[in-house]
Design a protein around this motif. Structure first.
Motif, PDB file in Angstrom:
ATOM      1  N   TRP A   1       0.836  -1.188   0.000  1.00 50.85           N
ATOM      2  CA  TRP A   1       0.000   0.000   0.000  1.00 50.85           C
ATOM      3  C   TRP A   1       0.879   1.250   0.000  1.00 50.85           C
ATOM      4  N   ILE A   2       0.607   2.164  -0.922  1.00 48.86           N
ATOM      5  CA  ILE A   2       1.270   3.466  -0.868  1.00 48.86           C
ATOM      6  C   ILE A   2       0.568   4.354   0.143  1.00 48.86           C
ATOM      7  N   ALA A   3      -0.754   4.141   0.312  1.00 51.31           N
ATOM      8  CA  ALA A   3      -1.542   4.933   1.261  1.00 51.31           C
ATOM      9  C   ALA A   3      -2.725   4.090   1.742  1.00 51.31           C
ATOM     10  N   LYS A   4      -3.150   4.362   2.971  1.00 50.86           N
ATOM     11  CA  LYS A   4      -4.239   3.553   3.534  1.00 50.86           C
ATOM     12  C   LYS A   4      -5.014   4.331   4.581  1.00 50.86           C
ATOM     13  N   LEU A   5      -6.336   4.216   4.517  1.00 48.74           N
ATOM     14  CA  LEU A   5      -7.204   4.631   5.612  1.00 48.74           C
ATOM     15  C   LEU A   5      -7.549   3.372   6.399  1.00 48.74           C
ATOM     16  N   GLU A   6      -7.349   3.432   7.695  1.00 46.99           N
ATOM     17  CA  GLU A   6      -7.511   2.234   8.518  1.00 46.99           C
ATOM     18  C   GLU A   6      -8.525   2.463   9.631  1.00 46.99           C
ATOM     19  N   ASN A   7      -9.674   1.770   9.530  1.00 47.57           N
ATOM     20  CA  ASN A   7     -10.721   1.819  10.554  1.00 47.57           C
ATOM     21  C   ASN A   7     -11.166   3.245  10.869  1.00 47.57           C
ATOM     22  N   ILE A   8     -11.407   4.030   9.815  1.00 47.54           N
ATOM     23  CA  ILE A   8     -11.776   5.441   9.976  1.00 47.54           C
ATOM     24  C   ILE A   8     -13.260   5.583  10.311  1.00 47.54           C
TER      25      ILE A   8
ATOM     26  N   PHE B   1     -14.131   2.529   8.404  1.00 48.02           N
ATOM     27  CA  PHE B   1     -13.852   2.535   6.960  1.00 48.02           C
ATOM     28  C   PHE B   1     -12.377   2.257   6.716  1.00 48.02           C
ATOM     29  N   THR B   2     -12.080   1.275   5.858  1.00 41.67           N
ATOM     30  CA  THR B   2     -10.702   0.932   5.513  1.00 41.67           C
ATOM     31  C   THR B   2     -10.546   0.908   4.001  1.00 41.67           C
ATOM     32  N   LEU B   3      -9.499   1.553   3.498  1.00 39.25           N
ATOM     33  CA  LEU B   3      -9.236   1.601   2.065  1.00 39.25           C
ATOM     34  C   LEU B   3      -7.733   1.714   1.834  1.00 39.25           C
ATOM     35  N   GLY B   4      -7.197   0.851   0.975  1.00 40.20           N
ATOM     36  CA  GLY B   4      -5.777   0.909   0.628  1.00 40.20           C
ATOM     37  C   GLY B   4      -5.582   1.238  -0.842  1.00 40.20           C
ATOM     38  N   ILE B   5      -4.593   2.085  -1.134  1.00 36.40           N
ATOM     39  CA  ILE B   5      -4.249   2.457  -2.503  1.00 36.40           C
ATOM     40  C   ILE B   5      -2.884   1.861  -2.825  1.00 36.40           C
ATOM     41  N   LYS B   6      -2.806   1.090  -3.900  1.00 33.98           N
ATOM     42  CA  LYS B   6      -1.544   0.462  -4.280  1.00 33.98           C
ATOM     43  C   LYS B   6      -0.637   1.457  -5.003  1.00 33.98           C
TER      44      LYS B   6
END
Length: 327
Positions: free
Chosen positions: A108-115, A130-135
């Motif tokens: 992951w270059i960037a990630k939102l974790e359990n927001i 909310f969790t989202l990862g950007i490769k």
């Protein structure tokens, strides 16, 4: 300005103040009069039993004891400075601690974790767990109807909103509590957010100026990115003289110039006609491939998402229902 790395102390005189100057000048006299009236009321209401520094200062001035007044003024300035340095030092130390604290998976270059986030305590969460990862080097599209939380997600990544819970990770470091100017990201806004009192070249080079790049070098770099988007011939033009499509490309060049680790795009094509939208979309894909950028693109247009992204996240009511890759 903050999104491009501008310190708030620099953004105000260079961006905000020139736009506010006319209204500022017209209100100075009125505000000054009100301030004097308020100060007089405070001094009048303070009992002699409680001689605070402001009261003592005015008393010394009234008695003609200017040495004492100067000393009190100096003490007040030093106390204010000490308090500011204490707060700033604490913030810097805490930030360094945060940046050392966490590491994430390398993919992951960037990630939102359990927001989790809500705008008002009386309302339900806009984002919840909310969790989202950007490769790295991908275009990820968030697809959903207006009000589903797409732009909120973008603003959390960019530092414009601070979540109530969870972490924001970029390249393995936590940025949850850091402001936009301290994050290695840039945003292309739906309204473009160009600086109307600056030329095209000044707009594109603004972020480089905030990074301390010398004038000759930053103009050369800004010219390079203007050439990438096909606007090198417009560098001296005022942005207000450009068409919508040209303004969109200036906004894109401005964000690319600071070489962000993650580029955020908030429905940047929605104000363009269909033909121009298609051309800009193809140009975005070309630039992304040539620069190896990671992009998070927000849209409500299914065709746009399918034609642009490597992966698509379908979003509804603050949650991602499904994530799929390009066919």
């Amino acid at each position: 300005g903050s999104d491009l790395g501008g310190n708030p102390l620099k953004v105000f005189p260079e961006i905000i103040f020139p736009l506010l100057l006319p209204s500022f000048l017209s209100s100075v006299y009125n505000q000054f009069t009100q301030s004097l009236t308020t100060m007089g009321a405070v001094i009048f209401l303070i009992s002699a039993k409680y001689k605070v520094l402001v009261y003592t200062l005015f008393d010394a001035v009234n008695r003609g004891n200017y040495n004492v007044a100067s000393l009190i003024s100096g003490i007040m300035i030093l106390l204010s400075l000490a308090f500011y340095l204490f707060l700033e030092g604490s913030r810097v130390l805490y930030r360094k601690k945060l940046l050392r604290s966490y590491k994430m998976e390398e993919k992951w270059i960037a990630k939102l974790e359990n927001i989790s986030l809500r705008y008002d305590k009386k309302e339900p969460n806009i984002l919840e767990d909310f969790t989202l990862g950007i490769k790295e080097s991908e275009i990820f599209c968030l697809l959903g109807e207006s009000g589903c939380g797409k732009t909120t997600c973008l603003q959390v990544f960019g530092g414009f909103l601070r979540p109530d819970k969870g972490r924001v990770l970029i390249q393995g470091e936590e940025y949850t509590d850091l402001p936009p100017e301290k994050r290695p990201v840039a945003t292309v806004f739906q309204s473009y957010a160009l600086f109307p009192h600056m030329s095209v070249l000044s707009n594109v080079s603004y972020g480089l100026k905030q990074k301390g790049v010398r004038r000759v070098e930053r103009e050369e770099l800004a010219g390079k990115y203007l050439d990438m988007v096909g606007l090198s011939a417009f560098r001296k033009r005022a942005v207000t003289e450009l068409s919508g499509g040209q303004q969109q490309r200036v906004a894109l060049a401005r964000s690319l110039a600071i070489e962000p680790k993650l580029l955020l795009l908030d429905e940047p094509l929605s104000n363009l006609d269909a033909g121009l939208r298609l051309r800009i979309r193809d140009e975005l894909k070309r630039l992304q491939k040539s620069l190896g950028l990671s992009m998070l693109f927000v849209t409500h247009d299914q065709e746009e998402a399918m034609g642009l992204s490597n992966r698509i996240g379908i979003m509804e009511k603050g949650k991602i229902l499904q994530i799929g890759s390009e066919v």
